[in-house]
Structures are given as structure tokens and as C-alpha cells.
Design a protein around this motif. Sequence first.
Motif, PDB file in Angstrom:
ATOM      1  N   ARG A  79       0.830  -1.202   0.000  1.00  0.00           N
ATOM      2  CA  ARG A  79       0.000   0.000   0.000  1.00  0.00           C
ATOM      3  C   ARG A  79       0.871   1.261   0.000  1.00  0.00           C
ATOM      4  NH1 ARG A  79      -5.454  -0.320   1.280  1.00  0.00           N
ATOM      5  NH2 ARG A  79      -6.251  -2.411   1.747  1.00  0.00           N
ATOM      6  N   TYR A  80       1.921   1.242   0.813  1.00  0.00           N
ATOM      7  CA  TYR A  80       2.803   2.412   0.862  1.00  0.00           C
ATOM      8  C   TYR A  80       3.453   2.655  -0.501  1.00  0.00           C
ATOM      9  CZ  TYR A  80       7.051   5.103   1.489  1.00  0.00           C
ATOM     10  OH  TYR A  80       8.059   6.030   1.336  1.00  0.00           O
ATOM     11  N   LYS A  81       3.955   1.591  -1.113  1.00  0.00           N
ATOM     12  CA  LYS A  81       4.641   1.765  -2.397  1.00  0.00           C
ATOM     13  C   LYS A  81       3.699   2.323  -3.459  1.00  0.00           C
ATOM     14  CE  LYS A  81       8.839   0.451  -1.429  1.00  0.00           C
ATOM     15  NZ  LYS A  81       9.993   1.362  -1.588  1.00  0.00           N
ATOM     16  N   ARG A  84       3.297   5.918  -3.065  1.00  0.00           N
ATOM     17  CA  ARG A  84       4.496   6.685  -3.376  1.00  0.00           C
ATOM     18  C   ARG A  84       4.844   6.640  -4.859  1.00  0.00           C
ATOM     19  NH1 ARG A  84       6.693  10.740  -1.500  1.00  0.00           N
ATOM     20  NH2 ARG A  84       8.842  10.057  -1.645  1.00  0.00           N
ATOM     21  N   SER A 623       2.054  -2.454  13.351  1.00  0.00           N
ATOM     22  CA  SER A 623       2.935  -1.308  13.092  1.00  0.00           C
ATOM     23  C   SER A 623       3.663  -0.850  14.350  1.00  0.00           C
ATOM     24  CB  SER A 623       2.123  -0.149  12.507  1.00  0.00           C
ATOM     25  OG  SER A 623       1.315   0.467  13.497  1.00  0.00           O
ATOM     26  N   ILE A 693       8.114   8.997   5.767  1.00  0.00           N
ATOM     27  CA  ILE A 693       8.538   8.439   4.481  1.00  0.00           C
ATOM     28  C   ILE A 693       9.850   7.682   4.642  1.00  0.00           C
ATOM     29  CG2 ILE A 693       9.451   9.066   2.196  1.00  0.00           C
ATOM     30  CD1 ILE A 693       7.308  11.253   2.083  1.00  0.00           C
ATOM     31  N   TYR A 696       9.088   4.401   6.458  1.00  0.00           N
ATOM     32  CA  TYR A 696       8.457   3.442   5.552  1.00  0.00           C
ATOM     33  C   TYR A 696       9.493   2.838   4.602  1.00  0.00           C
ATOM     34  CZ  TYR A 696       3.393   4.105   6.392  1.00  0.00           C
ATOM     35  OH  TYR A 696       2.123   4.096   6.914  1.00  0.00           O
ATOM     36  N   PHE A 701       8.256   0.393  10.673  1.00  0.00           N
ATOM     37  CA  PHE A 701       6.869   0.813  10.836  1.00  0.00           C
ATOM     38  C   PHE A 701       6.564   1.280  12.254  1.00  0.00           C
ATOM     39  CE2 PHE A 701       6.694  -2.705   7.579  1.00  0.00           C
ATOM     40  CZ  PHE A 701       6.853  -1.837   6.515  1.00  0.00           C
ATOM     41  N   VAL A 704       6.904   4.896  12.247  1.00  0.00           N
ATOM     42  CA  VAL A 704       5.715   5.538  11.677  1.00  0.00           C
ATOM     43  C   VAL A 704       4.644   5.656  12.753  1.00  0.00           C
ATOM     44  CG1 VAL A 704       3.889   5.351   9.939  1.00  0.00           C
ATOM     45  CG2 VAL A 704       6.233   4.626   9.380  1.00  0.00           C
ATOM     46  N   LEU A 755      -0.646   9.210   5.146  1.00  0.00           N
ATOM     47  CA  LEU A 755       0.438   8.535   5.858  1.00  0.00           C
ATOM     48  C   LEU A 755      -0.052   7.314   6.630  1.00  0.00           C
ATOM     49  CD1 LEU A 755       2.558  11.510   7.271  1.00  0.00           C
ATOM     50  CD2 LEU A 755       3.001  10.133   5.235  1.00  0.00           C
ATOM     51  N   PRO A 758      -1.571   3.118   4.730  1.00  0.00           N
ATOM     52  CA  PRO A 758      -1.043   1.749   4.708  1.00  0.00           C
ATOM     53  C   PRO A 758      -1.293   0.989   6.006  1.00  0.00           C
ATOM     54  CG  PRO A 758       0.585   3.309   3.861  1.00  0.00           C
ATOM     55  CD  PRO A 758      -0.508   4.117   4.488  1.00  0.00           C
ATOM     56  N   ILE A 784       1.243   9.919  -1.554  1.00  0.00           N
ATOM     57  CA  ILE A 784       1.878  10.616  -0.437  1.00  0.00           C
ATOM     58  C   ILE A 784       2.863  11.620  -1.023  1.00  0.00           C
ATOM     59  CG2 ILE A 784       3.427  10.372   1.539  1.00  0.00           C
ATOM     60  CD1 ILE A 784       2.248   7.577   1.974  1.00  0.00           C
TER      61      ILE A 784
END
Length: 923
Positions: A79-81, A84, A623, A693, A696, A701, A704, A755, A758, A784
Motif C-alpha cells: 500500500r505504501y509503495k 508513493r 505497526s 517516508i 516506511y 513501521f 511511523v 500517511l 497503509p 503521499i
Amino acid sequence: MDYGKTLNLPKTDFPMRGNLPQAEPKVQQWWDEIDIYRKVQDNAKGKPKFILHDGPPYANGDIHIGHALNKILKDIIVRYKSLRGFDAPYVPGWDTHGLPIEQAIANSGKADRKKMSVSEFREACKAYALDWVDKQRTQFKRLGVRGDWDNPYITLKPEYEAQQIRVFGEMVRKGYIYKGLKPVYWSPSSESALAEAEIEYREKTSPSIYVAFQVKDGKGKLPAQAEIVIWTTTPWTLPANLGISVHPEFDYVLVEADGRQFVLAEGLLEAAAKEIGWTDVKVKDKFKGAELEYIVCRHPFYDRDSLVMTGEHVTLEAGTGCVHTAPGHGEDDFYISQRYGLGVLCPINDQGKFTGEAPGYEGMFYEKANEPIMELLAQKGSLLKQGTIQHQYAHDWRTKKPVIYRATEQWFASVDRFREAMLEEIKNIKWTPNWGEIRLHNMIAERGDWCISRQRTWGVPIPILYCTKCNHPIVNEQTIEHVAAIFEQEGSNAWFEKNASELHPEGMACPECGHAEFRKETDIMDVWFDSGSSHAAVLEIRPELQWPADLYLEGSDQYRGWYNSSLITATAVRGKAPYRGILSHGFTLDGEGRKMSKSLGNTVDPKKVCDRLGADILRLWVSSVDYQADVRISDNILNQITEVYRKIRNTLRFFLGNLNGFDPARDKVSPSDMNELDRFALIHLNRLNERVIRAYDQYDFHIVYQAVHHFCAVEMSAFYLDIVKDRLYVSAPDDLGRRAAQTVLYEALTVITKLIAPLLPHTADEVWKHIPGVQEESVQLSEIPDPDTSLFDPSLEAKWSAFMEIRDEVFKALEEARNQKVIGNSLGASLHLYPDEETAKLLSQFDRLDLLFIVSDVQLHTGADIPEEAKKFGHLAVQVASAEGEKCERCWIVTPEVGRSEAHPTLCPRCAEVVDTHYKQQP
């Protein structure tokens, strides 16, 4: 008019309570309705790829908390990738072959293995596996894991099996596959060979015996009455003894004890003598192990010889330095016996019972033979000492029963042929944590050839035919492709349903004797070969993926499992590792750090957590932990996580409530038109963005989690929001200061929602629907942003950070005054500050200290005497008094100026002006 009410009350439809167990299924239903996975993938077309290749869980039973940890970690990264700017498809997979499914079918009572053909039994296994695939898919989706759930890869699918056959064929072509008689891990409880990855070590009590072997031919070195002493924990292997191994460089001694003469290593003499019970020991002679080579002893109870050999594998860690050698039951034993031409004796059958090659014990289970063998040794006078030992012993990881080394004919992958290439590849991989490199390097450096054959039914068959006349194995590019093409269309059951003549190209003849009739290999491949071929069967075949993967992410046990087998097959056929990066996580423990087990009743069921608290709580727990080590989970821990979630949710709700009527296209204020406090808040927001960022990107995590929580709870709620509530609630709706504060809230809301997306996908999408002015249907379709570093102002940050420290001290004084009943809430206070010169210089730079400290009045005294009752902080003294005047009914500030406006006798001048202005503009 009700002046007791503000004109700008927060208003939002976003609920205060998450009610996640009820809300999340609705969010997931919406995701399914709009096909969010496909929309994300369409949105990512043309972007650089990031491929996380899913290690397949086993399709047998409900998911456990370890599964949840693994899948949520993967989902956070994917999800983060995608947020980004990467094309990050996620293709989930399942491992579906192997013994546990066979056992489940056999134990179910629904299928009688004895009355079924092989193909019928395999079909029952397939149906069982696919049923669990469906159940686990539902359970993984409930965790909020986004993926191509309608098109997963499954190791039993024909297209997968065909590629696996081609991987095997390529290894054959390169000469890496051979058949040989060697000792392998053998599980009598499974009646099959096992790979190293299928072994686990458990505590076991074994016999511990010292045995004397009478010298038959001392070669002029040892007298005829001498006896060589060995130590073993496996008396049952003595019927297979063919020799004794000594180290060529160690010193050995001939000693006299109890009226007999014994030979053992000098370095172990003292320990062995104490263990055996020798009280008077005299050393008669001394020599190097090399001098004992080729001495012949008598087997202690069979009429055969036992040859003394020299080997580097002998150690002085325990025993006597003279090692009982049974080439059919040990790898070192096998190799040294090969060197001396002893042959192989393995008198144990598939069930772990002795054959006729062990006279006196035929039909006896190997462990049950320990006692009668020791009794016989005692009768023969060869048993010097009998005891027990507690030690870690190899067990079958599925049946939890002990395994043995047993020499059998098996198919092997010759790891030694390309070991150096694998060790070089390991150097090029990005390891998280760093110790993973050493761990896999050592495992590859030390592992023997891979036994890939299994004497089972439910799996991918080894595609080899044998000539019925000369027994020559036939496997080549033509036969491999012929079988692969059949499997691609019909699946591997075809091997068991078709005659051998249908499984090879027309006109094929044995290259050795020219015969044209063949029989099929009955063994199947190790299931680690199945999953280890996924890089070829998935990454190379699925058009949305690419080879190699950017990341493999599994538990730390997979260094000896999937990481290992994948590296072997990929390096063998492609010359490269199938992954650019390896990320491993630890195991889940209960709140007290104990391993989870049903017998202890300390397991945590992820489904129950979702039903009670919600998947986002479980995800937030993932996380929050340092997952690279073992992690703890319990109800108390989850309750603490719930409180953190509530703080984050309430902060987002506050943002939304105070953006009621805010149109970002119309009302946003440029940072250049903001005051310092607002710009300081924006700087902190972008610092947060920068820090998150980076965390991540480094898969940290928990950073984060900590950063977002701190920003919401401290930097926003306890500082900025505390101060700007006055502006938001009291100022005129279009006041520049109020619009500036709303702009900060809007920026914070959009950035934080992205942010946390994810980590908390359900909550993030729920928030996203309420944010004014967003264009994307879902937060998952947004990106993001990079932090806006143009806002960074080190001098402004230093100034306001120093003020925050002073504010904390002032708040301590206010709290004390509140406890002493000097004031009620802080707006009833008047502050008298007595700073030192440096602090006075700092405080003089701030306008409206009363608003910053949330009091009604602030008096700054420089150079004045500090009252005795003031609370002192070194560089600052604070005296809290009750503010003078009346309380404004609208803003609650206490001031003598309340009532100066005849039209508004209960309001302060500022509120009177706002009310007049506001209501004059009303229709």
C-alpha cells in the motif's frame, strides 16, 4: 441570541467512535463493489514497478496470529509503495501439496485411502486444499489485505506445476540432478525422506552408553587384549556398525583400568573416566590417531569386523574421540566409509523397523531395540556404562516425532555444483535485518546436497521414466517438455492416470539398450521444490510482475525454508537470486513472552480480534512492534493500542469538524500570509512527512506509529490545536487567522490520512470521504507527497521549540494552582512571569502570550523581585493568580472589559464586534 454558543461550532458526520467491527465490513464491501485493486493497478500503469512476492502459506486450517502479522506487514509495504508512485501489484499465493493434507484426508473418515486409486485420493486432497484456500482468502481479506484475490497463484494449478517441471528439467540439463544411495533424514512416522527445512529440534531423552570394541588385529600398535571405547546415544545403530573413526592429529592413549586395557582420546580421558567410574587409571602408551588407521576390531555382538579409520569430522566435544561409524545412518559415517570402501549397511525399513540384516531384531521398531541391545552388550561385557542424556534431537516438523538418518536411494540436487554462485548472490541482496545475510550464507555454505524426492502421493511427481529392461532413468529436454505440456493442460494427476507410453514423445527408446517400454517414477518432489519454484511459475509468467522480485518477506524460519529453496532453484536455472531484498520477521508470543500453544490457552485468534476490536486495531499493533524480533500480543496490549487509535481518530475528527464550510479552492491561505505559529505547525507537519517516508522506506513501521501518534497527541492536540481553538471557535468565519488555522488543519488532515492509509486502510478511506475538495474516489488512488522543504526555517523552529519547553513549565504551575483551588480552568488565570534575561528576550518576541498559554492575562516582569509563592524553574518563575474581571459568555476569557458594549453586556469587545459583524451580514 444565544451568545453562550460560538458561531463556528465543529460539525462533521465522521463518527467519534470507530465501531470498527461493524464499519470495516462495509468499507470492504465498497472496495469490492468499486474493484479497488483493479483501480489502483490501472492508476499505476506506466509507473516504476515494485514487486513483493508472496511466500505461499499452507492451505490447511484457519489462519493464526503469525499469518496475520506476515500478511499485514506485506500489505503495509504494498500500500505504501503504491501511494508513493509505484506500480505495486500483489499476487497472493498458496502452498497446497504435502503430507499434512494427506493425513487430514486419511483422518477425516470421509475417504478410505485403501479403496481409492492414487488419482482419486489426489483429487480428494485437491478438493480439501482448495476449500482451505477459499476459507483463508476470506480471512486474509478481513484483515484489510489488498490483492488480486480473484487470481492468486496456487501450487496445485496446472500452469504452476508445468513451470515447476521445467525448472526441474533445466536443473537436469545442467547436470544438477542425480540419483544416489545416501543417508538422509528419514521420518518413520511419515514414511518419507525429509529435507533440512522439514526438521525441527526438540528436547529428547536418549540412552548414553560407553561400549568397548575388542581389538582383533592391532597392526603391531595395540595389544590383542586392548579395547577401543566408543560413546553413543543411539544404541539401535550398533547393528549397522562397520567401523570406528579417530582424528588423525589427536593424541590417543592406551590406559589400564579395572583390569582391562582401553584406548580413547587423551583430551577426553579425564571426563570419560569419571563418567564410566574408573578410579585407578594408568596410561600405558600414547600415539597419534593416524597410527591407529586400519587396526581391526571385532563387532561387539556380530561376527564381523569393525575397521579403524581416520577422519577430520571427529571432535573432542564429548565422548571418547573414537566414533562408532555406521555408514547407513550418518552423513559423516557414509562419506568416510565410502573412502575406505566399506559399503553401506542400513538394516532399517521405511517404517523404522529392523530388516533381516540385523539378526535378532528383525521386525522390531528401532527405538524399542535400544533396551535389548544394551542388555546384550552387558552380557558380552562390552557395556562399560549406561545412562541417559537430555539433548536437542531432530524431529519431523509435521508429525513432531523423532527422525533418523537412513541410507536410501533418493533424487538429489547437487548444491555443491553451484554453491559458490549462491554465496556470491547473497552478497548482492539487501538484508533487513542485516544479520539475515550471515544466517543464509552459513546455511548455504554448510548444507549438503538437497534430497528432493519424497515417498508420498500428494505432490508434483518427479517426471522420470525408467527402462523396464535395464532400469536406466530417462529424462531429457524432450521428455520434460512433453510432460510439462500435459501438466499444463491436465494437471499433474495425469502422471498417475496415464500409462507410461502416453508420458513420453512418440518413438522414444532407451538410449542404453534400445528398449521401448518404460515405467514411471513413483516419488514426488519435496514441497519446498514446489514453493521454491514460484519465482519461475509466478514472477516470470504473470505479466504484471517481473523477475527478480524486489522483496521476499517471511518469518525468520524461512532462511532454512523458502528463502533457501528459492535461491537454490533460481541460481541453478537462472544464475541469479530471485529477490533483490529479504525482510524477515520474528514469531508471535503472548504478553508474558511465552510461545503460543493451544495447550497453554494463550493463542490469539485474529478473527476474534477483528470481531471484537477491528482489523485496524490489529494492523496498528503490527505497526507498533519491532517485528524483526519476536513480538508480544495480548488483550492488555491490544487495549493499549486501542487507546492510541482513539487519539489518532479523534484528532482527525477534530480536523474534519473544524473544516465545516471550508473550501480549499477558495479559502486556503498561503504560508506567507500566516503567522509564525501556523507556519511552525506546517513545518512540523512536513518534518513528520519526511520522517514517516524515511521510516516506511526502511521498513521501520514502529517509527511511523510513534511519529504519527506523537504528532496527533502532542504536537497537534496538546499544543497547536489547544491554542487555535480560540481562533477556530471565536473569530469570524472568514477571518484571515481562522482561515489560516483551517488551512493548517486541512493540510494536516490530508497528509496524515495518506500517511496512515497503509496502516489503517479502513479508517483512512472512511476519513477520505469526508475531506472537502479531494478529487480521488479513495485515498488509495492518491499519492503521499514529498515534504515541502521550502517551508523549513531552522531559526523559527528553534524559537518555537524553546517556547514549547517554557509552555510545559507554565502548565505545571497552572496545574498546581488548579489543584490548590486558586483557579478553575486555565482561562480563569492571570500569569505573572519572572524570566531570566535570556528567557525574557525569548518571550518578548511573542504576541498575545495570553492566547499561547490559554489564560486571560499575562504579565511579564523583568528585573523584578520574585515573589516567594512563585513556582521556580531555574530560568523562570511563575505566579498564578485569579484573573480580574468578568467571564465573557462567548469566549470564556475573564476581563474587566466585559460589558463595554451596551448591546452585548455579557461579551468582551472582541466577541461583541464579531457578533455584530456576523449578524449584520446575515439575511
